[in-house]
Design a protein around this motif. Structure first.
Motif, mmCIF file in Angstrom:
data_model
loop_
_atom_site.group_PDB
_atom_site.id
_atom_site.type_symbol
_atom_site.label_atom_id
_atom_site.label_comp_id
_atom_site.label_asym_id
_atom_site.label_seq_id
_atom_site.Cartn_x
_atom_site.Cartn_y
_atom_site.Cartn_z
ATOM 1 N N VAL A 77 26.228 -3.759 -19.126
ATOM 2 C CA VAL A 77 24.555 -2.227 -19.092
ATOM 3 C C VAL A 77 23.801 -3.793 -18.277
ATOM 4 C CG1 VAL A 77 22.661 -1.455 -20.086
ATOM 5 C CG2 VAL A 77 25.681 -1.481 -21.078
ATOM 6 N N VAL A 78 23.625 -2.421 -16.836
ATOM 7 C CA VAL A 78 22.654 -3.630 -16.109
ATOM 8 C C VAL A 78 20.968 -2.564 -16.557
ATOM 9 C CG1 VAL A 78 22.332 -4.344 -13.713
ATOM 10 C CG2 VAL A 78 24.652 -4.348 -14.452
ATOM 11 N N THR A 79 20.426 -3.378 -16.930
ATOM 12 C CA THR A 79 19.197 -3.120 -16.492
ATOM 13 C C THR A 79 18.422 -2.741 -15.456
ATOM 14 O OG1 THR A 79 19.075 -3.544 -19.577
ATOM 15 C CG2 THR A 79 16.949 -2.702 -18.108
ATOM 16 N N ARG A 80 17.577 -1.872 -15.195
ATOM 17 C CA ARG A 80 16.796 -1.595 -14.062
ATOM 18 C C ARG A 80 15.526 -1.341 -14.287
ATOM 19 N NH1 ARG A 80 19.620 -1.870 -9.110
ATOM 20 N NH2 ARG A 80 18.234 0.230 -7.640
ATOM 21 N N GLY A 81 14.595 -1.541 -13.508
ATOM 22 C CA GLY A 81 13.345 -1.022 -13.277
ATOM 23 C C GLY A 81 13.084 -0.089 -11.780
ATOM 24 N N ALA A 82 12.289 -0.982 -10.831
ATOM 25 C CA ALA A 82 12.290 -0.164 -9.840
ATOM 26 C C ALA A 82 12.792 -0.578 -9.007
ATOM 27 C CB ALA A 82 10.631 -0.435 -9.317
ATOM 28 N N GLY A 83 13.778 -1.998 -8.801
ATOM 29 C CA GLY A 83 15.073 -1.938 -7.869
ATOM 30 C C GLY A 83 14.407 -3.059 -7.041
ATOM 31 N N THR A 84 12.787 -4.055 -7.236
ATOM 32 C CA THR A 84 12.523 -4.508 -6.089
ATOM 33 C C THR A 84 12.969 -5.876 -6.255
ATOM 34 O OG1 THR A 84 10.417 -4.806 -7.657
ATOM 35 C CG2 THR A 84 10.462 -2.410 -6.048
ATOM 36 N N GLY A 85 13.609 -6.171 -7.507
ATOM 37 C CA GLY A 85 14.405 -8.014 -7.259
ATOM 38 C C GLY A 85 14.840 -8.221 -5.335
ATOM 39 N N LEU A 86 14.897 -9.675 -6.574
ATOM 40 C CA LEU A 86 14.951 -10.167 -5.216
ATOM 41 C C LEU A 86 15.987 -10.937 -5.313
ATOM 42 C CD1 LEU A 86 11.355 -10.587 -3.549
ATOM 43 C CD2 LEU A 86 13.157 -9.371 -2.052
ATOM 44 N N ALA A 87 16.840 -11.490 -5.848
ATOM 45 C CA ALA A 87 18.244 -11.763 -6.212
ATOM 46 C C ALA A 87 19.221 -11.313 -7.064
ATOM 47 C CB ALA A 87 17.591 -13.332 -7.385
ATOM 48 N N GLY A 88 19.532 -9.916 -6.847
ATOM 49 C CA GLY A 88 20.577 -8.825 -7.179
ATOM 50 C C GLY A 88 20.836 -8.801 -8.354
ATOM 51 N N GLY A 89 19.726 -9.319 -9.246
ATOM 52 C CA GLY A 89 20.360 -9.301 -10.648
ATOM 53 C C GLY A 89 20.458 -7.848 -11.356
ATOM 54 N N ALA A 90 19.450 -6.906 -10.609
ATOM 55 C CA ALA A 90 19.412 -5.473 -10.942
ATOM 56 C C ALA A 90 20.892 -4.411 -10.376
ATOM 57 C CB ALA A 90 18.260 -5.016 -11.184
ATOM 58 N N ASN A 91 21.681 -5.292 -9.691
ATOM 59 C CA ASN A 91 22.748 -4.846 -8.715
ATOM 60 C C ASN A 91 23.694 -4.266 -9.451
ATOM 61 O OD1 ASN A 91 20.725 -4.583 -6.714
ATOM 62 N ND2 ASN A 91 22.358 -6.038 -6.112
ATOM 63 N N THR A 92 24.151 -2.776 -9.651
ATOM 64 C CA THR A 92 25.470 -2.378 -10.225
ATOM 65 C C THR A 92 26.603 -2.128 -9.783
ATOM 66 O OG1 THR A 92 22.835 -1.585 -12.363
ATOM 67 C CG2 THR A 92 24.871 -0.520 -12.402
ATOM 68 N N GLY A 93 27.781 -2.687 -10.700
ATOM 69 C CA GLY A 93 28.888 -2.593 -9.677
ATOM 70 C C GLY A 93 29.926 -1.446 -10.604
ATOM 71 N N GLU A 94 31.384 -1.791 -9.930
ATOM 72 C CA GLU A 94 32.010 -1.030 -10.761
ATOM 73 C C GLU A 94 32.434 -0.985 -12.069
ATOM 74 O OE1 GLU A 94 35.825 -2.131 -8.670
ATOM 75 O OE2 GLU A 94 37.173 -0.079 -9.631
ATOM 76 N N GLY A 95 32.601 -0.531 -12.782
ATOM 77 C CA GLY A 95 32.461 -0.064 -14.488
ATOM 78 C C GLY A 95 31.725 -0.713 -15.261
ATOM 79 N N GLU A 96 30.564 -0.204 -14.418
ATOM 80 C CA GLU A 96 29.043 -0.269 -15.280
ATOM 81 C C GLU A 96 28.557 0.339 -15.311
ATOM 82 O OE1 GLU A 96 28.861 -5.105 -13.776
ATOM 83 O OE2 GLU A 96 27.965 -3.531 -12.705
ATOM 84 N N ILE A 97 27.210 0.163 -16.042
ATOM 85 C CA ILE A 97 26.102 1.453 -16.135
ATOM 86 C C ILE A 97 24.833 0.464 -16.126
ATOM 87 C CG2 ILE A 97 25.094 2.782 -18.072
ATOM 88 C CD1 ILE A 97 27.203 2.322 -19.999
#
Lengths: 455, 455
Positions: free
Chosen positions: A65-85
């Motif tokens: 699970v990758v938690t996400r707000g407005a997606g304005t991060g600058l380090a890729g911390g909220a980027n979500t990929g294959e097999g993830e929610i």
């Protein structure tokens, strides 16, 4: 995988979004980095119960699970990929309580920083953490990264401005850390531990924020132009050393300044000129401005006082146009080192050395009041060239050697995880990894971020 | 056991003290609680290497270690008993560095808070955490408990005033958390995690402190007497609600005030009178004092402005004599609850209810500016009567129900560990216990404190 989506739909119905647009959007933040593949689904949580339901399913099915707000991060911390929610808390954006008498507010994580500020102002209140992105970034994201902003030297960092948090754990249980009182030392400070933990320990679903009264008096703005960046850095360090405390003190180097002027259609600045922009506030705003003007003139700066609020607003618009100006030059990788304020001149020497050594231009803007620099690497295309990463490596090592850190406010995310152990040392890295395991034994919370690489 | 002492002597020679006086002294702090037996030895560490040597031996022999500063704790956290090593860092009391330009100082843990203050003053600097015990308590103890003090509402808590820590781990390894820059979010905030951890995670052997400039301007003091404690509490809450920020605002209830006057040989106060003592500081000290005087008069207080610094000092001497005055009445168990400031009147209602219900008098002093109350239980003899613990239990539950905490600044130690899970909840208690195990897998760091009881 389709089983996970089916379970989510059963539990959360229309809050599960598997549209192409949603899945693509969840792959990236504002860093320029993008996950290689799309996630399974985006869950748009509207309540604590939604977050709990998502995490129960994630734990049962061992789905990241990758938690996400407005997606304005600058380090890729909220980027979500294959097999993830992708678990978005952006719709959880209510202000639940404002208490002027106790100087606190209770909010959901998805509220935008600027929306909170506008809601508090009529009560004469504000929440100090003030990222440059405040119009588009959330309070939850501010807390998750420890984002800070422009006012930290005078008004503190995020850690100083949060009293309590409601957190959903990896398995869906809800805990409440901290308290509503000014003081409290019961057990370990898990509130502080959650701040800057980038979604790796739990999901913040509520925050009790420590507010301030709006600062009485006016604000005053000045600029000082210097013929070289080192002199400007020395000037800003002299202001701090002299014991005057500006509310905001920003440095733009020559390339940055010229790029912003070009973007905004303003007359070109003096070639090679670096600019400091300084705001004072409060009842002593005018006298502090005069003192800062004196110090910066003595340091060789050409000082100009803004005559009114309109001119001041124009000067701050120049600073705020930095990110779009960098994007106008190419793909921008924004770095985020921080050093003690006395080391700012030395850090700019290091940047100049690295520019020469790697044959790069590294336009840099700096929160000079607190020593936080944002050097920008500009390149063509989506992929960060290896030479840029080598230069970034040199930059990080220089900042750490000067007593600083490789990230002042953006976080580690995916882009800096390979340097984490360089700053922490292997022993502390292992302790931090151990804490992660206590909170997330199955390893489903934002895996591959922060602690991606074994040291 | 004698083998452990022999190993310590081999490694640390004359720094190992097994004199009767030293062993007895290490059994207790200022809480009144005393360990049932004496420890094995007191190690008086003079260096980081001494601390490391002690912990290596402790780990090798599985011997518990209790770290200790000046022994002024109020929760029994540093009390050392049978089979344990008392590790004193009191002799590590050097100031290693003061940087006015970066507003930081690097110190060893054993320096007294007041000695640090006196050393910084000539540079126009101070470190804000200001416990009432500052003349006898150490910076390390202040950090280990998150002690805070009188100035927290205006100038922040300990967590806001520490940038970095050097910590010796249970097995003797040394780590450095944090950084020298104002900002930094690399990994989890272990600096904040260590603050208030009461010797259960590691031994703080160095601290990089965030300093402030001395506040320019004067200080002003006033008192306001009220006919009952609830009115005084409502008055102090009204000050906070009105948006004025005193530097210090202290409440002494009628029994406390009368006891101090008796101890100091002053004329008896008006029977039943509760007193607020309020200090303002900075350039607006006079105007803020006038505003506070107006608010407190409107709330029914009889306000008196101190005419000069001599009278102000006398008024603060009355507040500072609280602890000796309580001790003059019998054995004192000092409690340390904290509530949101608006809840102060309700908390005093609860104290009155508990006094009636348990047939006790509970003289109370209160940092009314931040909502931190110190109710005192007075009894005869060394043992806390069970009825007092029952009343304390009622007190803690009332504070938590009002959104507060069972300890604002003294810590959990041994005296409050049985209530820890009541405040944290079992889930958070287990997470905190898990963190403890990550740092101290063998369980040798201050065992039996904080997490003593399984919930």
């Amino acid at each position: 995988m389709t089983e996970v989506v089916a379970l989510l739909r059963d539990a959360l119905d229309e809050r599960v979004d598997t549209s192409d647009a949603a899945l693509d959007d969840a792959r990236s933040d504002k860093s320029g980095h993008r996950a290689a593949q799309r996630p399974l689904a985006v869950v748009r949580a509207a309540s604590v119960a939604d977050v709990q339901a998502t995490l129960r399913i994630a734990t049962a099915t061992r789905t990241p699970v990758v938690t996400r707000g407005a997606g304005t991060g600058l380090a890729g911390g909220a980027n979500t990929g294959e097999g993830e929610i992708a678990l978005s808390v952006r719709d959880m954006n209510r202000i639940l309580e404002v208490r002027p008498d106790d100087l606190l507010a209770v909010v959901e994580p998805g509220i935008l920083n600027a929306d909170l500020g506008r809601a508090l102002a009529p009560d004469g209140l504000w929440w100090a953490p003030d990222p440059a992105s405040r119009e588009i970034s959330t309070v939850g994201g501010n807390i998750a990264t420890g984002a800070g902003g422009l006012l930290c030297a005078k008004y503190g960092v995020v850690r100083d401005a949060v009293l309590a948090l409601d957190v959903v754990l990896a398995d869906g249980r809800l805990i409440s850390t901290g308290h509503r009182s000014v003081k409290g030392v019961t057990g370990y400070d898990l509130t502080a531990l959650m701040i800057g933990s980038e979604g790796t320990l739990g999901v913040v679903v509520g925050a009790t924020l420590k507010l301030r009264r709006l600062v009485p008096g006016e604000t005053r703005t000045l600029t000082a132009q210097f013929s070289d960046v080192r002199a400007a850095a020395a000037g800003s360090a002299a202001v701090t050393a002299a014991g005057v405390q500006p509310a905001i003190m920003e440095l733009m180097d020559a390339v940055s300044l010229a790029a912003v002027h070009a973007l905004l259609g303003l007359p070109s600045p003096t070639p090679g000129a670096t600019q400091l922009t300084v705001q004072t506030d409060g009842v002593a705003a005018a006298s502090e401005q005069a003192e800062i003007a004196r110090i910066l003139s003595a340091a060789g700066g050409a000082v100009r006082l803004a005559t009114d609020d309109v001119e001041a607003a124009q000067l701050w618009a120049i600073r705020r146009a930095m990110h779009p100006a960098m994007e106008s030059l190419g793909t921008a990788l924004i770095e985020d080192i921080s050093v003690p304020r006395s080391a700012l001149p030395a850090m700019f020497d290091e940047i100049a050395r690295i520019e020469t050594e790697y044959g790069l231009t590294i336009p840099t803007v700096c929160h000079a009041g607190d020593g936080n620099l944002h050097p920008n690497f500009i390149f063509d295309g989506d992929e960060v060239p290896e030479r840029v990463w080598q230069a970034a490596d040199a930059l990080f090592r220089a900042a750490i050697a000067l007593g600083g850190t490789l990230t002042g406010e953006h976080g580690i995310g995916v882009l800096k995880s390979r340097w984490l152990a360089d700053e922490l040392g292997d022993d502390q890295w292992s302790l931090q990894r151990g804490i992660k395991t206590v909170f997330d034994p199955a390893g489903i919370l934002n895996p591959g971020k922060v602690f991606a690489a074994q040291p």
